[in-house]
Scaffold this motif. Sequence first.
Motif: not given
Length: 752
Positions: A22, A24-25, A27-28, A85, A205
């Motif tokens: 994922d 988004r994960k 990126a975090s 995002i 994503f």
Amino acid sequence: MGVKGLQNFMQRCCPEACVTVDLRKMASQHVARNTTSAHSTGPTLVVDGMACLCHWYTCENWVCGGQWREYMDVLKSWVEAFNSIGIRLVFFFDGVVEEQKRQEWVKRRHRVNGQISKIFRHIKEHGEQPGRELFCLPSGLAAFTSFALRSLGQEVFCSVQEADYEIASYARQHCCMGILGQDSDFIIYDSAPYLSVEKLRINSFTTVLYDRQRFCRAIGLAVPQLPLLACLLGNDVVSKEQMQHIRNNAMATYRKNNPAPQLGAPQAQMVLAVSQYVSSLWGGEEEETGHILQCMNLSAPHRELLKRGICSYLLPGQEDLQRGDISARPSAIALKKYVSPEILKACREKHVAAEGSMVYPVVFEGVVQCSNTLEDEQDTELLPQALVFKSCRQRIYGLLLDHDGSTVDTPAIREWFVFPGNPLKEPHMVHPVPVNLPCGRPNLDLLWFGTGSDVSALRLTSFLTILDCQDFTELYGSIEVSLLAVLCLVTYIVLQVQAVSQEDVDAYLSQAVCLSMKSPQELQYIKLPFLSSRAVQLGSLYVRGLSHLLGANCASGYPLPNTALMPWHSFDGQLFQSKYLLAHSGTETTVLLDSDSSRLSLFLHLREKLIETCRKRGRVLQSRPTPIAPEQSHKSTSVPGYRGRHAGWTSGGCEGWRTRGEVRGEHQHRGGWRERGEERTDRSENDNRERLWDRGHRGGGQHFHPSTYPEHHSGGLHNMNRPPGQSRGRSYRSRGRYQLAPRWSQPPAPGT
């Protein structure tokens, strides 16, 4: 570039190395790991633009030359999705073809040529676009996409080396979150994580990460050993044939040690066999690659080739072998003496920033290439784009390399242009042609760095001279800049290609004039009764011409904003195809211009200027309507506005073609450019009908004579386009309603 079969092997045999992630994960997690890093710029994806083109171009119509406004909307949505995002995007596009990979480039071009032949055969047989199995990207998509992304505020780079190498280097140097592409070489590079654009699901994503660490554990290698594995398996530097004996020996050893291998597929066995062979060469992980190569049973040329292949994967800070300096080619050194150091510096900067066009490969490499174009090898009358725009390129070369007012001893430029009949065994040697102006030959340093109204006028004159359109100087400021570019391009095509008819010109100009009135949605839903293969080639020819206009504009010091030369401001494939069918069916000009009086007035003005300029050069534009394929028309529904001699395109309306004895599909050929060589001679055609200039007047109502325009009253639009110090010319008093917009001071919003 890529390692043949490697990614497929990973997916089938090493599923643990193909991880769904994922973004988004990711990126975090990336932000959390790099909060204390001095080089942290937030989560950044380095995008291989070339690999993404076929995923970005999702427009239904692709064969007519490109649905450019619809494509711009797709790009805008794609970029906005990542921005939403918090992921920054950096794009790279190929800027050169390294000579060591030229033969592989040629092989791929020949394969695509075969596909293009099937595309035209399908269009002629069925009158429609083939399915996605024959999908071919519109001409010039890569070059124009880089400009499109810049207009969307994105950071874009054009490579001066192998693009994959620069992508991997940038991602490693800037600690990027990942590389988004579709090339197995990103598994080999010891760089950022490699993410698949093919597996990308933009709504969720998610995509697949090809984990090189897990892959190495599965095949028993260390990451530094992957470059040797890649070269032995075969890539664009080291062909499979050159290392066949190594793989044969490795396979024999593997089968001896594994009489019942778990992985039965030959390709899977080959990867494992070569992996075991590579592992056996290393006595320890610290052993240098150069020493390993000396221990291998290779001839000196093969050892040197293998060394070069391994070096291509070693990024800055990783080299234990010397990576060659690609900028030190003899041709590059020879050409540098023809330009100043300031020009060299500016030329490279423009190229890297994806702002230049054509100038860098000419000045630094002495070589220019162009990939496949949708061209019908059976049409012997329409010249290939490489030949059509040859004289334009020669003047660009002459302007760039005119050292001390002389191009006599300037080396020829090596051209690798793909077109039907060109075997691509060696480059065409094309000599520069000087650009001669009334004031003498323009100085490149003055054009690029000079200031003042005289220099502005000189830039415009140089640009127009490259296209043999000096007569259009007075139009600068009186019509929209993009339409001036259209007029120059179509006029140039008419002067170069004798087979271009009045109807073809009407199609080119009418679609450009009408385009601004159409939204992307309207353009998307244009319904065509069938396709003309000739119109397909004319559409691709036009878009390739825009690329040459960009080159001429850059070489001349940017007299026009590059934005005005983008296809989404002057061309739409489906709209052009529809105007082509209308024009060749004898449709009244008022209908061709959507019954819009202001557009009709502008169209007639542009056409008058074109015809006048061509006549001065001995080119008389003929009316030669191309017969439409009657067998296909019964498949299509009636299209509003198609009310020429064959209203509605019904099968009954096509009977006239049969009674007149005209051939199906395209007009009869009387010997083409291949039989005559590159140069064509003008010839009269006794069966041509002279098209009436005021055909559009037969429908009644208001007459729009091309030489009559309303006066330019006070309070109208001001002239913001003319270079300072340039005279207004005799047409100033007759601009009136056909003046549409001032020159853009900044790129307009996408789709406008």
